[in-house]
Design a protein around this motif. Sequence first.
Motif, mmCIF file in Angstrom:
data_model
loop_
_atom_site.group_PDB
_atom_site.id
_atom_site.type_symbol
_atom_site.label_atom_id
_atom_site.label_comp_id
_atom_site.label_asym_id
_atom_site.label_seq_id
_atom_site.Cartn_x
_atom_site.Cartn_y
_atom_site.Cartn_z
ATOM 1 N N ARG A 81 20.040 10.258 -1.200
ATOM 2 C CA ARG A 81 20.950 9.257 -0.619
ATOM 3 C C ARG A 81 21.827 9.892 0.459
ATOM 4 O O ARG A 81 22.150 11.088 0.394
ATOM 5 C CB ARG A 81 21.835 8.659 -1.707
ATOM 6 N N GLU A 82 22.228 9.078 1.410
ATOM 7 C CA GLU A 82 23.070 9.596 2.492
ATOM 8 C C GLU A 82 24.435 10.007 1.965
ATOM 9 O O GLU A 82 24.952 11.062 2.323
ATOM 10 C CB GLU A 82 23.205 8.519 3.582
ATOM 11 N N ASP A 83 25.040 9.151 1.138
ATOM 12 C CA ASP A 83 26.319 9.501 0.508
ATOM 13 C C ASP A 83 26.014 9.894 -0.940
ATOM 14 O O ASP A 83 25.975 9.059 -1.847
ATOM 15 C CB ASP A 83 27.284 8.313 0.555
#
Length: 499
Positions: free
Chosen positions: A232-234
């Motif tokens: 995931r990006e965050d």
Amino acid sequence: MSDRTDPQLRDQPEPGWQVLDRDLSRISRLELATSYVAQPLVAVGMGLVFVALAALWAALVSGGGSGGLVIVVAAAFAAYLALNIGANDVANNMGPAVGANALTMAGALAIAAICETAGALIAGGEVVDTIAKGIIAPSSLGDEASFVVAMMAALLSSALWLNLATWAGAPVSTTHAIVGGVVGAGIAAAGFGAVDWGGMSRIAASWIISPALGGALAAAALWVVHKLVIDREDKIAAARVWVPVLIAVMAGAFATYLSLKGLKHLIGLSFGHALLVGLLACGLSWVAAKPYILRRSRGLENRNKSLKVLFQVPLVLSAALMSFAHGANDVSNAIGPLAAIVSLLHGGEATAAVPLWVMLIGALGISVGLLLFGPRLIRMVGGQITRLNAMRAYCVALSAAVTVIAASWFGLPVSSTHIAIGGIFGVGFFREAVEARRMRQMTGAVELPEMASEERRRRKLVRRSHFMTIILAWVITVPATALASGLMYLALKALGALS
């Protein structure tokens, strides 16, 4: 200060303090070399002391009388086997947590020793028929004396095999070792007809089922962790949502695992009731994990390395629970034959309750063997097969619990050793597949770029040398212990042990 390089001073005698310093330096180096060489012998000596104390303890509490010497010798064999179980088998419980740096070696040894002993004494097997696994029975051997010698041969042969496997750095199944010993002694005593080959075929099937299922589940779990958190990006925001769920799933799995395996002799829950216990533990753990993960994740950087902090406590708890369940179940591998011998010689049956003094030999022996000889194999399991971090170690632990639950559902005999090592192989091979796909995406090629075979082997994330050594040890464990046990039975008979 004089210059010893001056030709006029070169032949003059050195000051006494320089001669003394040089001699002391040589003595110090000799002392250091001697202590280094002697270190392994200290552990061996302490192990021998434990075996001698176990034999003395058996002589004092068994009451002497008929078969007193046989009981003392069998107690020494059982203590030797317990030491080797602690040295070899417990590494599978603690290795992933140590390899992921969730536990120090000292912490792992302390937790494992306490939990193994507690599991053995609190929830250890009350009967010894779980050892023979229906493989042979006293009646099939014709007389009690033959059964006693067969059990002694099984104890010694399985202990020697585990000792050899530990020295070679191969984690093997102690259950398979003792079963092989029982089979070999039974064949030597009464022929092939004494063995329940149906039960043996189920054990042989577990050689393939255990590691394959453990590896597949560990790889699947790692894939889920990648999709939910790692990719995931965050990552931190995703971890706050999904890590409590992952912790709850692990807690539920281990609660079910412990109900089925670790506490079965105390509570005797059905499979359905064990699942209900697991669901309750899952819900409570999720409620507790939400605020814990929120608090631990504050201030963490958005990178994979930060995620390991969130998995440390679950890994420590899983290692402790696996050790408790291992002590509850596998202590019978060490003391089952001894308990059968004691019971038969004292006028009982081979499936009578295990005396407390016999349980103590097994419980303490596993812990002493772990403390004296366990670190080497723990390091190998935790870091030399493939590199583990907290997320990968979590997947290995989860796969071990889920595989045991699935095997219990289908009634399959599986090895916790094979499951744990199979899980480590699974996450390693999954990482190789992910890395190969990443390389193809970077190069735009269908196949990986050409490179020397040596370089390709170096880039493998699972060490093939360990892989082949462990697989070979698994395959030959039962045949090797069976052959050794049969020969030992014949040797004991020739020495007049049956008279």
